[in-house]
Structures are given as structure tokens and as C-alpha cells.
Design a protein around this motif. Structure first.
Motif, PDB file in Angstrom:
ATOM      1  N   UNK A   1      71.211  11.717  70.091  1.00  0.00           N
ATOM      2  CA  UNK A   1      72.033  12.119  68.960  1.00  0.00           C
ATOM      3  C   UNK A   1      73.470  11.638  69.160  1.00  0.00           C
ATOM      4  N   UNK A   2      73.978  10.901  68.184  1.00  0.00           N
ATOM      5  CA  UNK A   2      75.376  10.499  68.180  1.00  0.00           C
ATOM      6  C   UNK A   2      76.051  11.065  66.934  1.00  0.00           C
ATOM      7  N   UNK A   3      77.185  11.717  67.118  1.00  0.00           N
ATOM      8  CA  UNK A   3      77.971  12.210  65.993  1.00  0.00           C
ATOM      9  C   UNK A   3      78.880  11.104  65.494  1.00  0.00           C
ATOM     10  N   UNK A   4      78.928  10.925  64.174  1.00  0.00           N
ATOM     11  CA  UNK A   4      79.717   9.836  63.597  1.00  0.00           C
ATOM     12  C   UNK A   4      80.797  10.375  62.667  1.00  0.00           C
ATOM     13  N   UNK A   5      81.973   9.809  62.795  1.00  0.00           N
ATOM     14  CA  UNK A   5      83.090  10.081  61.887  1.00  0.00           C
ATOM     15  C   UNK A   5      83.333   8.831  61.047  1.00  0.00           C
ATOM     16  N   UNK A   6      83.453   9.002  59.731  1.00  0.00           N
ATOM     17  CA  UNK A   6      83.650   7.878  58.818  1.00  0.00           C
ATOM     18  C   UNK A   6      85.102   7.836  58.347  1.00  0.00           C
ATOM     19  N   UNK A   7      85.649   6.634  58.261  1.00  0.00           N
ATOM     20  CA  UNK A   7      87.000   6.446  57.751  1.00  0.00           C
ATOM     21  C   UNK A   7      87.037   5.197  56.876  1.00  0.00           C
ATOM     22  N   UNK A   8      87.839   5.250  55.825  1.00  0.00           N
ATOM     23  CA  UNK A   8      87.956   4.093  54.944  1.00  0.00           C
ATOM     24  C   UNK A   8      88.807   2.990  55.542  1.00  0.00           C
ATOM     25  N   UNK A   9      90.057   3.325  55.891  1.00  0.00           N
ATOM     26  CA  UNK A   9      91.036   2.296  56.247  1.00  0.00           C
ATOM     27  C   UNK A   9      91.538   2.473  57.671  1.00  0.00           C
ATOM     28  N   UNK A  10      91.265   1.523  58.553  1.00  0.00           N
ATOM     29  CA  UNK A  10      91.836   1.590  59.891  1.00  0.00           C
ATOM     30  C   UNK A  10      93.339   1.376  59.831  1.00  0.00           C
ATOM     31  N   UNK A  11      94.077   2.142  60.603  1.00  0.00           N
ATOM     32  CA  UNK A  11      95.536   2.057  60.581  1.00  0.00           C
ATOM     33  C   UNK A  11      96.097   2.309  61.966  1.00  0.00           C
ATOM     34  N   UNK A  12      97.071   1.528  62.357  1.00  0.00           N
ATOM     35  CA  UNK A  12      97.738   1.725  63.639  1.00  0.00           C
ATOM     36  C   UNK A  12      98.457   3.067  63.667  1.00  0.00           C
ATOM     37  N   UNK A  13      98.786   3.594  62.486  1.00  0.00           N
ATOM     38  CA  UNK A  13      99.497   4.860  62.387  1.00  0.00           C
ATOM     39  C   UNK A  13      98.572   6.056  62.636  1.00  0.00           C
ATOM     40  N   UNK A  14      97.296   5.931  62.272  1.00  0.00           N
ATOM     41  CA  UNK A  14      96.410   7.102  62.295  1.00  0.00           C
ATOM     42  C   UNK A  14      95.180   6.953  63.192  1.00  0.00           C
ATOM     43  N   UNK A  15      95.030   5.823  63.885  1.00  0.00           N
ATOM     44  CA  UNK A  15      93.764   5.601  64.595  1.00  0.00           C
ATOM     45  C   UNK A  15      93.543   6.598  65.722  1.00  0.00           C
ATOM     46  N   UNK A  16      94.615   7.097  66.336  1.00  0.00           N
ATOM     47  CA  UNK A  16      94.435   8.064  67.427  1.00  0.00           C
ATOM     48  C   UNK A  16      93.831   9.365  66.903  1.00  0.00           C
ATOM     49  N   UNK A  17      94.309   9.813  65.742  1.00  0.00           N
ATOM     50  CA  UNK A  17      93.720  11.005  65.139  1.00  0.00           C
ATOM     51  C   UNK A  17      92.253  10.757  64.797  1.00  0.00           C
ATOM     52  N   UNK A  18      91.957   9.608  64.198  1.00  0.00           N
ATOM     53  CA  UNK A  18      90.571   9.261  63.879  1.00  0.00           C
ATOM     54  C   UNK A  18      89.709   9.304  65.138  1.00  0.00           C
ATOM     55  N   UNK A  19      90.226   8.703  66.208  1.00  0.00           N
ATOM     56  CA  UNK A  19      89.448   8.582  67.440  1.00  0.00           C
ATOM     57  C   UNK A  19      89.192   9.951  68.067  1.00  0.00           C
ATOM     58  N   UNK A  20      90.242  10.754  68.204  1.00  0.00           N
ATOM     59  CA  UNK A  20      90.072  12.022  68.918  1.00  0.00           C
ATOM     60  C   UNK A  20      89.342  13.064  68.072  1.00  0.00           C
ATOM     61  N   UNK A  21      89.383  12.933  66.743  1.00  0.00           N
ATOM     62  CA  UNK A  21      88.494  13.764  65.935  1.00  0.00           C
ATOM     63  C   UNK A  21      87.044  13.393  66.196  1.00  0.00           C
TER      64      UNK A  21
END
Length: 329
Positions: free
Chosen positions: A185-205
Motif C-alpha cells: 500500500x502506497x499513500x498518494x498525494x495529488x497536486x496540480x502545479x509544482x512550485x519551488x515555493x510550496x514543494x516542501x509542504x507538498x512533500x511533507x504532507x
């Protein structure tokens, strides 16, 4: 005026928006020098281009593969949930006032993207399970760090093409005796637009919502063209094991796709045409842990009916010795 300040003012007018049309450093130096006050060496300008391209607030970005620079786009509203929640980092849909049509357009894009991701993994032998209830507009913000948009299930299936959906009986029995899950089982988080401003939040979520599972995957709709962004994601992945994938879909590509229901129910030829629009780029592979956190999963079940449905579906597949797509009845 400092060189950095001058470049901040000049570069937005010189850089192309499309990474595919990136301008090479020598040409950018020539164009910048026309507008600069002061005599600066090529080496000094190249140094500033390189340093500024790693700054998320700067307009200049370096292409991830190849040579050249392009204009970094302004941060867009990021998807903080799967379907129903849109956010500026961690805000709510209610926080975005003004142009309702823009919000509707963004929400339709993520619904389409979610449908594309679901269909893509179904075609490629993985079994998606979607969480929706934790992401309603009235749900607590803490759910963004607790629940994934999708759970991707990989089974031990039979070896022959005629039995590709059948579970490997021998391996299933052995793993049951050893107390090992016959799936991954792998949990997946989906995001529309990769951004240098927000990628850390995306990653750690993504890391947070995958702690109970055997791995985590961060999946972006848009292409990851920014070299600094790709490097940052790779470094985090190397440290924490979360996989990162881009589907290479621009907003224009998403807008041209059919409605989400049509994507999910497309005929084989229609599905093939949709899959042809993807430009899959795996930035970093996910690392799988050998075991689930059963205590954490059981806790999730006590809080979420959907988590309980996930477990019931997995049990049904094991009892039937057949990997079947989830159907919410």
C-alpha cells in the motif's frame, strides 16, 4: 542600485514563459547588459543567474534538463485536498474570494487529474482507492496531514496472462502464515502545479499521510521543468523515501480533456488517446517499507468510514483470491 535589484526588474521582461523556449545564458547576458547600469563581467552575471534561479521569489528559473533560463510562473492556488478543497498553501475554498469561474476551473482541473491518475494506474496494474470524505469544505485542516487522496494497492498476482487478476495462492498462504501483507500500500498525494515555493509542504504532507502505509508518492499534474525544484524534490526523496512523479500535463491539456466521469468510463481506444497526452516523468522512485503500521491503520479505521471500506475491500480480495477494483456500493 545593486546588480541583484536591477536583474529583478529586468529579467521578467526578457525571459520566455515556456521552458521549451528557454533562452541560453550567453544570449540572456547580452540582452540584460543592454538594460543594466554599470559594467559587470559575464562571470558575475552568470553567478547571479545561478543564485537567483534557486530563489523561489525570483522570476528566473533554470531548465531541469538541457541549458537555458525561463520565467518562473507565479504560484497558483495549490490543491490541498482531492476534490473539494482548494487552498493557498493551507487555506480553505472560502478564503478565495473574487473570480468564482477561476475557482470552478481549478476544481474541474483537479477532478480531471484525479480521474486521469486513477485510470492510468488501473491500466498499469495498480488498484486505486480514493479518499473523499476527509476533504469536504467543512473538514478540519489537520486532515490534509492525515489522509491521502489515493491509496495505490499492488498485489501478488498470478503469472499467466489469463490469471493476471488472480492472487498467487502459494505466496498468499505463505505471507499469511508469516504475518506479512500480500499487498503493498502506497499513500498518494495529488497536486496540480509544482512550485519551488510550496514543494516542501507538498512533500511533507505526502510523508505524513503515508506513515501508516508502506510508502508515499507525490504526484504532480504539471511538468517539473525547474532545475532547482527537481533537485530539491530529489534531495528530500533521498532522505525520506517518498516517490515523486510528474504527469507532464499543462493546464491547457487538462482543459482539453473530457469530463472526469468520461475519463473514468472511457472505452479502450478513448483511454489510449487520453494516456497518449501524458508525459510521465519519475523524479524519484518511492521506497517501500516491508510492513504496514497496523496500529495506525486501525486508528484510522476508527475515525474514517472510508478507511474501514479500504480494509473491507482488501479482505474481500484476499477471501476471493482475486485482485478486484474497488466498487463503492
Amino acid at each position: 542600485m545593486s546588480l541583484r535589484k536591477q536583474l529583478n526588474d529586468i529579467l521578467p521582461t526578457l525571459l520566455p514563459n515556456n521552458p521549451a523556449e528557454a533562452i541560453k545564458g550567453t544570449e540572456l547576458i547580452r540582452l540584460a547588459r543592454i538594460n543594466l547600469t554599470g559594467n559587470y563581467s559575464d562571470a558575475s552575471l552568470r553567478y547571479h543567474f545561478s543564485i537567483m534561479s534557486c530563489d523561489p521569489t525570483s522570476a528566473i528559473a533554470k531548465v531541469e534538463k538541457g541549458q537555458g533560463y525561463y520565467r518562473r510562473s507565479e504560484p497558483l492556488p495549490a490543491l490541498s485536498g482531492a476534490q473539494e478543497l482548494l487552498a493557498w498553501t493551507q487555506g480553505r475554498l472560502d478564503d478565495i474570494s473574487g473570480d468564482d469561474s477561476s475557482v470552478d476551473s481549478a476544481m474541474l482541473r483537479i477532478r480531471k487529474f484525479r480521474a486521469v491518475v486513477t485510470r492510468y494506474y488501473e491500466v498499469n496494474g495498480r488498484f486505486p482507492f480514493a479518499f473523499r470524505d476527509p476533504f469536504t469544505n467543512t473538514s478540519p485542516l489537520g486532515n490534509l496531514w492525515k489522509y491521502p487522496e489515493l491509496v495505490l494497492v499492488d498485489w501478488e498476482t498470478g503469472g499467466s496472462p489469463d490469471e493476471e487478476m488472480s492472487l498467487d495462492g502459494g505466496m498468499l498462504s505463505l505471507k499469511q502464515r508469516l504475518g506479512i501483507a500480500p499487498f503493498r500500500l502506497h499513500s498518494a498525494r495529488l497536486r496540480l502545479s509544482p512550485s519551488l515555493m510550496t514543494y516542501r509542504e507538498d512533500f511533507f504532507q505526502t510523508l505524513s499521510v503515508s506513515m501508516w502505509a508502506q510508502g508515499g508518492e507525490l504526484i504532480y499534474a504539471g511538468p517539473i521543468a525547474d532545475e532547482a525544484l527537481a533537485d530539491g524534490l530529489r534531495k528530500l526523496s533521498a532522505a525520506y523515501g517518498v516517490g515523486v512523479t510528474s504527469f507532464g500535463m499543462t493546464p491547457e491539456v487538462l482543459d482539453d480533456l473530457p469530463r472526469p466521469a468520461n475519463i473514468l468510463n472511457a472505452h479502450p481506444k478513448e483511454t489510449e488517446a487520453i494516456m497518449a497526452k501524458l508525459d510521465i516523468h519519475k523524479i524519484a522512485a518511492a521506497q517501500s517499507r516491508p510492513h504496514l503500521d497496523w496500529v495506525a491503520l486501525n486508528s484510522l479505521r476508527s475515525e474514517s468510514e472510508e478507511a474501514d471500506k479500504l480494509v473491507a475491500w482488501l479482505n474481500h480480495c484476499i477471501d476471493e483470491r482475486r485482485a478486484e477494483p474497488f466498487k463503492d456500493e
